[in-house]
Design an enzyme around this catalytic site. Sequence first.
Site, PDB file in Angstrom:
ATOM      1  N   TRP A  71     -47.505 -42.635 -29.802  1.00 51.28           N
ATOM      2  CA  TRP A  71     -46.468 -43.352 -29.044  1.00 51.28           C
ATOM      3  C   TRP A  71     -47.003 -43.839 -27.708  1.00 51.28           C
ATOM      4  CZ3 TRP A  71     -43.448 -44.813 -32.533  1.00 51.28           C
ATOM      5  CH2 TRP A  71     -43.104 -43.958 -33.586  1.00 51.28           C
ATOM      6  N   ASP A 137     -41.954 -41.802 -20.989  1.00 56.15           N
ATOM      7  CA  ASP A 137     -41.269 -41.817 -22.276  1.00 56.15           C
ATOM      8  C   ASP A 137     -40.949 -40.359 -22.609  1.00 56.15           C
ATOM      9  OD1 ASP A 137     -40.490 -41.824 -24.909  1.00 56.15           O
ATOM     10  OD2 ASP A 137     -42.314 -42.756 -25.694  1.00 56.15           O
ATOM     11  N   LYS A 161     -33.570 -37.464 -30.896  1.00 60.34           N
ATOM     12  CA  LYS A 161     -34.094 -36.093 -30.988  1.00 60.34           C
ATOM     13  C   LYS A 161     -33.162 -35.100 -30.285  1.00 60.34           C
ATOM     14  CE  LYS A 161     -38.140 -37.965 -32.325  1.00 60.34           C
ATOM     15  NZ  LYS A 161     -38.531 -39.355 -32.298  1.00 60.34           N
TER      16      LYS A 161
END
Length: 325
Positions: A71, A137, A161
């Site tokens: 990511w 992030d 999440k």
Amino acid sequence: MGLSLIEISHRTKNFEAVMDEARSLVREILNLDARYEVLFLQGGATLGFYTIALNLMREGGKAAYANTGVWASGAIKEAKLVGQVDVIADSSDKNHSYIPKFEVKGDWDYFHFTSNNTIFGTQYQEFPKTDVPLVCDMSSDIFSKKFDANEFALIYAGAQKNMGPAGTILYIMDKEKLGKTGRKLPTYLDLLAHIEKDSMLNTPPVFAVYASMLTLRWIKANGGLQGMEDRNRAKKDCFYTELDRNGLFHGHSVPDSRSWMNPTFRLNDDTLGADFDKMWKEAGVSGIAGHRSVGGYRASMYNALPLESVQVLVDVMKEFERTKG
Ligand SMILES: Cc1ncc(COP(=O)(O)O)c(C=O)c1O
């Protein structure tokens, strides 16, 4: 009203109340200073990679990034479409099994990192201290433990999440850092435009925001960040104690970089894989196959997962050792 949330207009007082409460719960749980704004948008963290660069990198400016996984490198790729990117830390030499040690010193517009590397199972144990504006992030560990959100210029996190169902992404940003790039932006990608419209510039993902609001209420009712930290500490202690004790397994990440959210681990002898898989499936465990770039197993333990579920996996690992050891 006799109608459900997904039947009514997002312009009704009823939905506005949901959006307002979700945004103010984020402020309250993170103890945000007045200069911060909170948005619930769409496009996921993947669009966020590009959006944050567009909103924070000046025309002709540059940004620093840490590459600690899939990511993080996605974020780097998108930022390169906007301007100069300096990768100042990189863990790809060891398949992202560690968080590198580095200092952030330079004249970058911001420094971007990924607090928890979902796929590789590593996590920053502390955040960089620097004068460069911090951008993070936090898709896979937001609200999982105590931290000072007021140290950040911008935080973004997909809901799916620790906050709610897929479909919305949370942005938390210091408003004073926006609008300084000298760049004209498309309306949806302009964070200031969303702030001006109180996160209702266009139709918001109403169901995802509503479910996130309920989760945020649950976080608050369960002790806020401290409550989540206690809960998650107990879970990671339970899992990693067994991983370190059990002679049949080893971890992917090095101990000082271990993720509380996504422990990654392998069997020392891969030929035992089919037997182990059968055993955890029979015990009712699901979804612990590792990502293809790491292999082995990944036991995701987001906020919602109770300690009892971690204990089930730990018991399976013990039993497996007893039968094979
Ligand atoms: C840390 C992190 N960043 C970004 C993403 C991508 O998020 P999205 O699918 O919302 O674009 C994920 C997805 O798992 C993630 O874990």
